[in-house]
Design an enzyme around this catalytic site. Structure first.
Site, PDB file in Angstrom:
ATOM      1  N   ALA A   1      38.871  48.084  54.794  1.00 21.03           N
ATOM      2  CA  ALA A   1      39.111  48.043  56.726  1.00 21.03           C
ATOM      3  C   ALA A   1      37.841  48.925  56.933  1.00 21.03           C
ATOM      4  O   ALA A   1      37.516  49.313  57.766  1.00 21.03           O
ATOM      5  CB  ALA A   1      40.304  49.256  57.277  1.00 21.03           C
TER       6      ALA A   1
ATOM      7  N   ARG B   1      25.824  50.349  56.785  1.00 18.05           N
ATOM      8  CA  ARG B   1      25.224  50.204  56.003  1.00 18.05           C
ATOM      9  C   ARG B   1      24.204  48.546  56.363  1.00 18.05           C
ATOM     10  O   ARG B   1      23.023  48.385  55.435  1.00 18.05           O
ATOM     11  CB  ARG B   1      24.783  50.859  55.180  1.00 18.05           C
TER      12      ARG B   1
ATOM     13  N   THR C   1      41.291  56.284  52.643  1.00 21.25           N
ATOM     14  CA  THR C   1      41.624  55.214  51.304  1.00 21.25           C
ATOM     15  C   THR C   1      43.379  55.330  51.431  1.00 21.25           C
ATOM     16  O   THR C   1      43.885  54.706  50.895  1.00 21.25           O
ATOM     17  CB  THR C   1      40.748  55.725  50.114  1.00 21.25           C
TER      18      THR C   1
ATOM     19  N   ASP D   1      34.088  45.436  48.173  1.00 23.25           N
ATOM     20  CA  ASP D   1      33.690  45.853  48.165  1.00 23.25           C
ATOM     21  C   ASP D   1      32.623  45.816  46.854  1.00 23.25           C
ATOM     22  O   ASP D   1      31.817  46.405  46.900  1.00 23.25           O
ATOM     23  CB  ASP D   1      33.235  46.640  49.267  1.00 23.25           C
TER      24      ASP D   1
ATOM     25  N   GLU E   1      36.732  64.612  45.482  1.00 23.15           N
ATOM     26  CA  GLU E   1      35.619  64.035  45.818  1.00 23.15           C
ATOM     27  C   GLU E   1      34.457  65.115  45.494  1.00 23.15           C
ATOM     28  O   GLU E   1      34.569  65.890  45.675  1.00 23.15           O
ATOM     29  CB  GLU E   1      36.032  63.556  47.734  1.00 23.15           C
TER      30      GLU E   1
ATOM     31  N   ARG F   1      23.177  22.001  44.528  1.00 23.98           N
ATOM     32  CA  ARG F   1      23.391  22.929  45.869  1.00 23.98           C
ATOM     33  C   ARG F   1      25.243  22.583  45.686  1.00 23.98           C
ATOM     34  O   ARG F   1      26.216  22.989  46.330  1.00 23.98           O
ATOM     35  CB  ARG F   1      23.931  21.962  46.868  1.00 23.98           C
TER      36      ARG F   1
ATOM     37  N   ASN G   1      16.016   4.683  36.810  1.00 23.32           N
ATOM     38  CA  ASN G   1      15.112   5.366  37.282  1.00 23.32           C
ATOM     39  C   ASN G   1      15.053   5.372  38.657  1.00 23.32           C
ATOM     40  O   ASN G   1      14.687   5.387  39.582  1.00 23.32           O
ATOM     41  CB  ASN G   1      14.149   5.216  36.050  1.00 23.32           C
TER      42      ASN G   1
HETATM   43  C1  UD1 Z   1      35.953  55.919  47.267  1.00 19.60           C
HETATM   44  C2  UD1 Z   1      37.153  57.571  46.170  1.00 19.60           C
HETATM   45  C3  UD1 Z   1      36.135  58.042  45.198  1.00 19.60           C
HETATM   46  C4  UD1 Z   1      35.524  56.705  44.603  1.00 19.60           C
HETATM   47  C5  UD1 Z   1      35.414  55.344  44.707  1.00 19.60           C
HETATM   48  C6  UD1 Z   1      34.786  54.445  44.352  1.00 19.60           C
HETATM   49  C7  UD1 Z   1      38.655  58.074  48.056  1.00 19.60           C
HETATM   50  C8  UD1 Z   1      39.103  59.187  48.879  1.00 19.60           C
HETATM   51  N1  UD1 Z   1      37.346  58.455  47.533  1.00 19.60           N
HETATM   52  O1  UD1 Z   1      35.840  57.095  47.893  1.00 19.60           O
HETATM   53  O2  UD1 Z   1      37.071  58.753  44.698  1.00 19.60           O
HETATM   54  O3  UD1 Z   1      35.012  57.341  43.919  1.00 19.60           O
HETATM   55  O4  UD1 Z   1      35.317  55.583  46.542  1.00 19.60           O
HETATM   56  O5  UD1 Z   1      34.217  53.680  44.674  1.00 19.60           O
HETATM   57  O6  UD1 Z   1      38.983  57.511  47.717  1.00 19.60           O
HETATM   58  N2  UD1 Z   1      38.542  52.208  53.174  1.00 19.60           N
HETATM   59  C9  UD1 Z   1      39.870  51.130  54.098  1.00 19.60           C
HETATM   60  N3  UD1 Z   1      40.028  52.580  55.376  1.00 19.60           N
HETATM   61  C10 UD1 Z   1      40.051  54.051  55.311  1.00 19.60           C
HETATM   62  C11 UD1 Z   1      38.767  54.266  53.991  1.00 19.60           C
HETATM   63  C12 UD1 Z   1      38.317  53.346  53.227  1.00 19.60           C
HETATM   64  O7  UD1 Z   1      39.910  50.052  54.015  1.00 19.60           O
HETATM   65  O8  UD1 Z   1      40.138  54.161  55.902  1.00 19.60           O
HETATM   66  C13 UD1 Z   1      37.802  50.705  52.579  1.00 19.60           C
HETATM   67  C14 UD1 Z   1      36.944  50.659  52.442  1.00 19.60           C
HETATM   68  O9  UD1 Z   1      36.318  49.715  52.915  1.00 19.60           O
HETATM   69  C15 UD1 Z   1      35.786  50.418  50.770  1.00 19.60           C
HETATM   70  C16 UD1 Z   1      37.060  51.614  50.512  1.00 19.60           C
HETATM   71  O10 UD1 Z   1      37.898  51.694  51.080  1.00 19.60           O
HETATM   72  O11 UD1 Z   1      36.279  49.409  50.860  1.00 19.60           O
HETATM   73  C17 UD1 Z   1      36.616  52.849  50.196  1.00 19.60           C
HETATM   74  O12 UD1 Z   1      36.181  53.424  50.751  1.00 19.60           O
HETATM   75  P1  UD1 Z   1      34.668  54.768  51.377  1.00 19.60           P
HETATM   76  O13 UD1 Z   1      35.120  55.628  52.743  1.00 19.60           O
HETATM   77  O14 UD1 Z   1      33.988  53.559  50.775  1.00 19.60           O
HETATM   78  O15 UD1 Z   1      35.260  55.423  49.428  1.00 19.60           O
HETATM   79  P2  UD1 Z   1      34.567  56.353  48.783  1.00 19.60           P
HETATM   80  O16 UD1 Z   1      34.228  57.591  50.023  1.00 19.60           O
HETATM   81  O17 UD1 Z   1      33.351  55.410  48.061  1.00 19.60           O
END
Ligand code: UD1
Ligand code: CA
Length: 426
Positions: A9, A14, A81, A105, A157, A302, A346
């Site tokens: 989500a 970036r 998350t 991702d 975190e 392809r 050929n």
């Molecule tokens: C998260 C972890 C971290 C871990 C890292 C690994 C948490 C709090 N932290 O951090 O411990 O080392 O992943 O990559 O979980 N997303 C949603 N909805 C939200 C927020 C995020 O779907 O409300 C999705 C994002 O699109 C992404 C994933 O969750 O695919 C991770 O979110 P992101 O904010 O990137 O977490 P990190 O800060 O990387």
């Protein structure tokens, strides 16, 4: 059978793109597609829930059109998350089994690792297993905090970590396996009292320990598997990692790859031993290449290409949706699309299968029998069929089907004007 929750989500700012992050592609497959297929590849997945938010409609449409055992669940607004995972609560009220949680991702995670991860969870009678990894530079990841007897106590975190915690180099890979029934209540109890004011999924570790659940960490062997995509530079790097993995597999299987730094082969391409892939070859999509073939340099396959044994595809030859039988050569400057080509054929330099009608936007087929010889610079206007053994003279434009063992030639007659140059310079 287990269920998966795939977090997708987030915004992906970036990437600097109009396309939602998880719909970016590596070898024509979307990032979220890799994750779904990795889960499905374990053979244990009954259903995948993809949590969508940013540009939700586009991701929803993509999932609906492409993955039968996946469905999307909207998370709006995105409060972290932990909040993201809680979106599936209404769908899994009565579910009793394992749920694995992943990110949309991190496309390089493999089915083998996920299988081992789930097996580790089960054989340890774990209620909650987090995947961890050891990084020399753990910056930005959540840290795994271990306590007495090396048990996993919590995940902290980076933004909430003490200097001492920041020195821990075991990180949270962001993949979890949970006993759904036991861990489900955690999602109603998460708090936002942290540096980012979010509902952290990572807090389920501490919660589990407080409840007396069995919490474990599975340490990942190959860190590239959790390589995350946040930018176009990451996308390029991930493509390289994936390509390297694929090339290594082919090399181990007996395929010769002259220059692995300049060869690109998609994950769904099969190649038999003793085939040689020359540099600057780019192979996309799903293909099958037989034994003792020579592909490239500078060849482009392809997808939808089946090449039997002892075939040569040379420089600047592009092939799409075609079956090319054994001992056939197309050595230079050719386009073969929507074609069936027999054996011992050929294809002269510069031959084109004209498969596309830009007015009707229709594609048509070219069928070439065994032992046909196509002279250089010919255009085969599809639909067209050339029967066995026939020769096509160089520079011909073939617009009709040709019978077997014939000669077809459309070239303008050669005219020689004797002494023409002499007369000009006098
Ligand atoms: C998260 C972890 C971290 C871990 C890292 C690994 C948490 C709090 N932290 O951090 O411990 O080392 O992943 O990559 O979980 N997303 C949603 N909805 C939200 C927020 C995020 O779907 O409300 C999705 C994002 O699109 C992404 C994933 O969750 O695919 C991770 O979110 P992101 O904010 O990137 O977490 P990190 O800060 O990387
Ligand atoms: Ca975050």
């Amino acid at each position: 059978m287990l269920k998966s929750v795939i977090l997708a989500a987030g915004k992906g700012t970036r990437m600097k793109s109009d396309t939602p992050k998880v719909l970016h592609t590596i070898f024509d497959k979307t990032l979220v597609g890799y994750v779904i297929e990795a889960v499905n590849g374990t053979g244990m997945a009954a259903e995948n829930f993809v949590i969508v938010g940013h540009q939700a409609e586009r991701v929803e449409e993509f999932i609906k059109d492409n993955y039968k055992n996946a469905r999307t669940v909207l998370q709006s607004p995105q409060l972290g998350t932990g909040h993201a995972v809680s979106m599936v609560l209404p769908y899994l009220e009565d579910f009793d089994g394992e749920v694995i949680i992943l990110c949309g991702d991190t496309p390089l995670i493999t089915s083998e690792t996920l299988k081992e991860f789930v097996e580790y969870h089960k054989s340890n009678n774990s209620d909650l297993t987090v995947m961890s990894a050891i990084f020399n530079n753990p910056a930005n990841y959540g840290r795994i905090i271990r306590g007495k007897n090396n048990g996993v106590e919590a995940i902290v975190e980076e933004k909430d970590a003490t200097p001492e915690q920041k020195r821990v180099n075991e990180i949270n890979a962001g993949i979890y396996c949970i006993d759904w029934k036991k861990v489900k209540p955690a999602f109603s109890e998460l708090k936002t009292n942290n540096a980012q004011g979010e509902y952290y999924l990572t807090d389920i570790i501490k919660w589990g320990n407080e409840q007396g659940l069995k919490v474990n960490a599975y340490i990942l062997k190959d860190n590239t598997e959790i390589y995350g995509i946040n930018s176009k530079a990451n996308l390029a790097e991930a493509t390289k990692y994936l390509n390297q993995r694929i090339l290594n597999k082919h090399l181990a299987n007996g395929v010769t790859i002259v220059d692995p730094t300049a060869t690109w082969i998609s994950p769904e391409t099969e190649i038999e031993p003793d085939t040689v892939i020359y540099p600057s070859t780019y192979i996309e999509g799903k293909n099958k290449i037989g034994k003792n073939c020579k592909i490239g340099p500078f060849a482009h396959l392809r997808g939808g290409v089946i090449i039997d044994d002892n075939v040569k595809i040379g420089n600047f030859v592009e092939v799409k949706k075609a079956h090319i039988k054994s001992h056939t050569n197309a050595c230079h400057l050719t386009y073969i699309g929507d074609a069936e080509i027999g054996s011992g054929v050929n294809i002269g330099a510069g031959t084109i299968t004209a498969n596309y009608n830009p007015l009707t936007k229709e594609k048509s087929k070219t069928i070439i029998g065994d032992n046909v010889k196509i002279g250089s610079n010919s255009v085969l206007v599809a639909p067209v069929k050339i029967e066995e053994g026939t020769n096509v003279g160089a520079l011909s434009v073939i617009t009709k089907d040709l019978p077997a063992w014939a000669l077809a030639i459309t070239r303008a007659p050669l005219k020689i004007v004797e002494n023409w140059v002499r007369r000009q310079i006098k």
